[in-house]
Write a protein that holds these residues in place. Structure first.
Motif, PDB file in Angstrom:
ATOM      1  N   GLY A  57      95.981  36.349  35.734  1.00 39.07           N
ATOM      2  CA  GLY A  57      96.445  36.917  36.987  1.00 39.07           C
ATOM      3  C   GLY A  57      96.313  35.983  38.171  1.00 39.07           C
ATOM      4  O   GLY A  57      96.651  36.364  39.304  1.00 39.07           O
ATOM      5  N   GLY A  58      95.816  34.779  37.943  1.00 37.30           N
ATOM      6  CA  GLY A  58      95.725  33.785  39.006  1.00 37.30           C
ATOM      7  C   GLY A  58      94.556  33.973  39.956  1.00 37.30           C
ATOM      8  O   GLY A  58      94.522  33.351  41.019  1.00 37.30           O
ATOM      9  N   LEU A  59      93.563  34.779  39.572  1.00 31.80           N
ATOM     10  CA  LEU A  59      92.422  35.035  40.451  1.00 31.80           C
ATOM     11  C   LEU A  59      91.226  34.154  40.144  1.00 31.80           C
ATOM     12  O   LEU A  59      90.373  33.943  41.011  1.00 31.80           O
ATOM     13  N   VAL A  60      91.133  33.676  38.916  1.00 32.34           N
ATOM     14  CA  VAL A  60      89.954  32.939  38.454  1.00 32.34           C
ATOM     15  C   VAL A  60      90.411  31.653  37.781  1.00 32.34           C
ATOM     16  O   VAL A  60      91.438  31.630  37.094  1.00 32.34           O
ATOM     17  N   THR A  61      89.652  30.593  37.997  1.00 30.60           N
ATOM     18  CA  THR A  61      89.903  29.322  37.320  1.00 30.60           C
ATOM     19  C   THR A  61      88.668  28.934  36.514  1.00 30.60           C
ATOM     20  O   THR A  61      87.579  29.491  36.723  1.00 30.60           O
ATOM     21  N   MET A  62      88.836  27.991  35.611  1.00 29.60           N
ATOM     22  CA  MET A  62      87.707  27.521  34.813  1.00 29.60           C
ATOM     23  C   MET A  62      87.788  26.017  34.643  1.00 29.60           C
ATOM     24  O   MET A  62      88.862  25.425  34.726  1.00 29.60           O
TER      25      MET A  62
END
Length: 247
Positions: A57-62
């Protein structure tokens, strides 16, 4: 049959209790998946599933930890959350089209509270933490006292100085410092590299400790890597300023 459109994807995505808890924890700082698993009280498989949904959903990156490649750090994209929340409000009614708030202005008068003392740490104190110090001092003004240091200091990287100069910030008087040189108490301690997080000492007064997992721009090489680091630091610091009233 109603013509009402379905709720925005942002609301459906974040409305799940586990995902909302994950977002709340990541709003405080970057975390490893095993830490998030313990914090939300779920199995690692279920935690990873919800993190995957948030990433999609484009809210979190890793990104892989620079200290141990077996570890992964997750980060919340606060700017993306803000933009999607603004759109969700406008989808319900034009009057709910929110304007992102500016950081609170410095207080007037002699009763102003003492400045918030912030320390940025990375391994070399040669780029990331020095840039963060310069940016926060500029954006925070008299509301903050800011310092930076490293666990194994190295000379200032010329590209860090150059990128700050391009933004009107002068770092020519900065020097690398070992964290042992620091004195006094801090309200916030922010670690900027995964290696220094592993060796971060305890500080007097039990300050709030936050981790921002940023890659070393010197490791990537080139001017563009330092620009990206400065951009990310500026975004994170702008959001950080909103939290100072809670200190």
């Amino acid at each position: 049959m109603s013509d009402t459109p379905p709720p925005p994807d942002f609301l459906r995505l974040t409305g799940h209790p586990v995902r909302w808890r994950l977002l709340s924890e990541l709003a405080r700082g970057d975390r490893q998946v095993r830490e998030l698993t313990a914090l939300v009280g779920q199995t690692q498989g279920l935690t990873s599933y919800h993190l995957g949904r948030l990433r999609a959903g484009g809210l979190v990156t890793m990104r892989r930890s620079s200290a141990d490649k077996r570890d992964t750090y997750y980060s919340l994209d606060l700017a993306a959350c803000r933009d999607l929340l603004v759109r969700a409000g406008a989808a319900l009614h034009p009057g709910l089209r929110m304007i992102p708030a500016a950081p609170p202005p410095p207080p007037d008068g002699s009763a102003a509270p003492p400045p918030v003392r912030v320390l940025f740490l990375c391994t070399g104190n040669s780029s990331r933490s020095q840039m963060a110090e310069a940016i926060l001092r500029h954006l925070g003004g008299p509301r903050v006292e800011v310092a930076s240091a490293g666990s194994a200091p190295k000379p200032l990287h010329p590209d860090a100085v150059r990128v700050m100069h391009e933004r009107g910030l002068d770092m020519t008087g900065h020097r690398p410092k070992h964290l042992d040189e620091l004195a006094g108490r801090f309200d916030r301690v922010i670690t900027l590299c995964d290696r220094v997080r592993e060796v971060c000492p305890e500080f007097p007064g039990a300050p709030e400790v936050t981790h921002w997992s940023l890659p070393d721009p010197a490791g990537e090489g080139g001017h563009a890597a330092f620009v990206r680091t400065a951009d990310e630091l500026t975004t994170r610091i702008r959001f950080l300023l909103h939290t100072f009233s809670a200190v």
